[in-house]
Design a protein around this motif. Structure first.
Motif, PDB file in Angstrom:
ATOM      1  N   THR A  13     -17.208 -42.721 -35.382  1.00 27.68           N
ATOM      2  CA  THR A  13     -16.873 -41.567 -36.523  1.00 27.68           C
ATOM      3  C   THR A  13     -17.988 -40.801 -36.948  1.00 27.68           C
ATOM      4  O   THR A  13     -17.868 -39.547 -37.390  1.00 27.68           O
ATOM      5  CB  THR A  13     -16.359 -42.379 -37.774  1.00 27.68           C
ATOM      6  OG1 THR A  13     -15.227 -43.417 -37.195  1.00 27.68           O
ATOM      7  CG2 THR A  13     -15.869 -41.723 -38.868  1.00 27.68           C
TER       8      THR A  13
ATOM      9  N   PHE B 190     -18.513 -38.108 -34.372  1.00 24.41           N
ATOM     10  CA  PHE B 190     -17.488 -36.706 -34.211  1.00 24.41           C
ATOM     11  C   PHE B 190     -16.601 -36.506 -35.475  1.00 24.41           C
ATOM     12  O   PHE B 190     -16.239 -35.278 -35.373  1.00 24.41           O
ATOM     13  CB  PHE B 190     -16.629 -37.407 -33.321  1.00 24.41           C
ATOM     14  CG  PHE B 190     -17.174 -37.654 -31.968  1.00 24.41           C
ATOM     15  CD1 PHE B 190     -17.424 -36.801 -31.041  1.00 24.41           C
ATOM     16  CD2 PHE B 190     -16.793 -39.107 -31.342  1.00 24.41           C
ATOM     17  CE1 PHE B 190     -18.005 -37.129 -29.916  1.00 24.41           C
ATOM     18  CE2 PHE B 190     -17.300 -39.324 -30.032  1.00 24.41           C
ATOM     19  CZ  PHE B 190     -17.900 -38.442 -29.388  1.00 24.41           C
ATOM     20  N   VAL B 191     -16.686 -37.261 -36.623  1.00 27.41           N
ATOM     21  CA  VAL B 191     -16.033 -36.746 -37.547  1.00 27.41           C
ATOM     22  C   VAL B 191     -16.936 -36.275 -38.760  1.00 27.41           C
ATOM     23  O   VAL B 191     -16.379 -35.281 -39.393  1.00 27.41           O
ATOM     24  CB  VAL B 191     -15.051 -38.092 -38.280  1.00 27.41           C
ATOM     25  CG1 VAL B 191     -14.053 -37.572 -39.457  1.00 27.41           C
ATOM     26  CG2 VAL B 191     -14.297 -38.558 -37.217  1.00 27.41           C
ATOM     27  N   PHE B 192     -18.012 -37.018 -39.182  1.00 27.12           N
ATOM     28  CA  PHE B 192     -18.776 -36.451 -40.168  1.00 27.12           C
ATOM     29  C   PHE B 192     -20.433 -36.307 -39.698  1.00 27.12           C
ATOM     30  O   PHE B 192     -21.131 -36.902 -40.053  1.00 27.12           O
ATOM     31  CB  PHE B 192     -18.869 -37.534 -41.377  1.00 27.12           C
ATOM     32  CG  PHE B 192     -17.263 -37.635 -42.081  1.00 27.12           C
ATOM     33  CD1 PHE B 192     -16.827 -36.798 -42.719  1.00 27.12           C
ATOM     34  CD2 PHE B 192     -16.954 -38.884 -41.687  1.00 27.12           C
ATOM     35  CE1 PHE B 192     -15.687 -37.068 -43.348  1.00 27.12           C
ATOM     36  CE2 PHE B 192     -15.685 -39.100 -42.026  1.00 27.12           C
ATOM     37  CZ  PHE B 192     -14.916 -38.230 -42.958  1.00 27.12           C
ATOM     38  N   PRO B 193     -20.399 -35.568 -38.712  1.00 26.90           N
ATOM     39  CA  PRO B 193     -21.885 -35.535 -37.904  1.00 26.90           C
ATOM     40  C   PRO B 193     -22.933 -34.993 -39.110  1.00 26.90           C
ATOM     41  O   PRO B 193     -24.131 -35.492 -38.938  1.00 26.90           O
ATOM     42  CB  PRO B 193     -21.760 -34.271 -37.050  1.00 26.90           C
ATOM     43  CG  PRO B 193     -20.391 -33.490 -37.376  1.00 26.90           C
ATOM     44  CD  PRO B 193     -19.722 -34.481 -38.005  1.00 26.90           C
TER      45      PRO B 193
ATOM     46  N   SER C  81     -24.594 -38.434 -41.223  1.00 25.68           N
ATOM     47  CA  SER C  81     -24.606 -39.684 -40.394  1.00 25.68           C
ATOM     48  C   SER C  81     -25.305 -40.854 -40.756  1.00 25.68           C
ATOM     49  O   SER C  81     -25.224 -41.847 -40.692  1.00 25.68           O
ATOM     50  CB  SER C  81     -25.237 -39.330 -39.018  1.00 25.68           C
ATOM     51  OG  SER C  81     -26.565 -38.928 -38.836  1.00 25.68           O
TER      52      SER C  81
ATOM     53  N   ILE D 229     -23.017 -42.393 -43.354  1.00 23.79           N
ATOM     54  CA  ILE D 229     -22.135 -43.185 -42.864  1.00 23.79           C
ATOM     55  C   ILE D 229     -22.971 -44.438 -42.377  1.00 23.79           C
ATOM     56  O   ILE D 229     -22.127 -45.493 -42.345  1.00 23.79           O
ATOM     57  CB  ILE D 229     -21.475 -42.207 -41.649  1.00 23.79           C
ATOM     58  CG1 ILE D 229     -20.979 -40.965 -42.124  1.00 23.79           C
ATOM     59  CG2 ILE D 229     -20.529 -43.069 -40.745  1.00 23.79           C
ATOM     60  CD1 ILE D 229     -19.471 -41.337 -42.409  1.00 23.79           C
TER      61      ILE D 229
END
Lengths: 95, 193
Positions: B155, B158-161, B164, B167
């Motif tokens: 994730t 690819f979703v919230f680069p 990071s 995340i």
């Protein structure tokens, strides 16, 4: 039916307790064995000597925080003897 | 303890001692909580510093690693000394996490040298020893923590680069801190029974 003879070294409550503990751990200090077997220092020391003389355990003496420390581990011979003993005991219990 | 034993008594001694030995593995929750808190804080601090344009924002990571390594070593030495026993589980865990730590440092160096964001890779890699530890200990929250590291790592990539680091912190909370707290409760329960 003939019963398999029981190893006299292992057929002793304290020695069997020590070897059973050492089957489950790689190495244990004297105080750990003392705490978990509930034996007296003198008796434990005597039985460890018997097990060492039989080649069932290896004993390493060192110093920890300036105090003598004894740690024990099961040898391959000790493990084999334990497995044989357990097999023999199971034979008794199954009959 | 020197009286003659019946076969049933022998078997009882064997079972009792093996059960005692099984409970002798080192308590693991400290490491998950220590590294969990350090990593989560570092991720959050890194994110803030990066947003504020601080060039040396990455220094928070080696600093955290040093504190964690010192804390883990001191705790491991003290616990081993106190318990006076080394189990197969202790040894497997020690080498698993040592191997992970070396791989992690090398991976971060390689990724930074190649100009890539290490956070997603670190999360995916962290999933492996966490999952294996959970399987070895038969402790489901850690197994799930390992699985979540893998999912959150993907994730983060690819979703919230752009987020990071944040995340990463969230991944650490669900992969380390929550399972670590549950493990603490579990191990405290084992100690009192």
């Amino acid at each position: 039916m003939a019963f398999a003879p029981l190893d006299p070294i292992l057929h002793n409550q304290l020695r069997l307790a020590v070897v059973s503990l050492l089957v489950g751990v790689e190495r244990a200090d004297f105080n750990y064995l003392l705490e978990h077997t509930g034996a007296t220092r003198g008796n434990l020391s005597t039985q460890l000597t018997r097990l060492k003389e039989a080649g069932y355990i290896s004993v390493k003496k060192s110093f920890k925080d300036n105090y003598p420390n004894t740690s024990c581990a099961l040898t391959a011979k000790g493990l084999k003897a334990f497995e044989t003993y357990v097999g023999a005991i199971k034979g008794y219990l199954d009959t | 303890m020197d009286q003659e034993m019946t076969p049933a008594q022998s078997m009882e001694v064997i079972h009792r001692m093996i059960a005692e030995a099984k409970q002798s593995a080192q308590r693991a929750n400290f490491y998950f909580l220590l590294w969990g808190v350090l990593c989560a804080l570092s991720g959050a601090i890194d994110h803030v510093l990066l947003r504020q344009g601080v060039a040396l924002h990455w220094l928070v990571w080696p600093g955290m690693g040093l504190i964690g390594a010192i804390g883990s070593s001191l705790h491991g030495a003290r616990e081993g000394h106190r318990k006076g026993v080394m189990t197969m589980m202790d040894r497997v865990q020690m080498w698993l996490w040592s191997g992970f730590a070396i791989t992690l440092v090398l991976l971060i160096i390689l990724l930074v040298a190649k100009g890539l964001d290490p956070n997603p890779f670190v999360l995916v890699l962290t999933g492996m020893p966490t999952f294996i530890t959970g399987m070895l200990m038969r402790f489901r929250p850690l197994m799930i923590g390992g699985l979540l590291f893998w999912v959150i790592g993907l994730t983060a990539a690819f979703v919230f680069p752009g987020y990071s680091s944040l995340i990463f912190s969230a991944g650490i909370v669900v992969g380390y801190i929550i399972p670590g707290l549950m493990l603490k409760r579990h191990e405290d329960g084992l100690r009192t029974t």
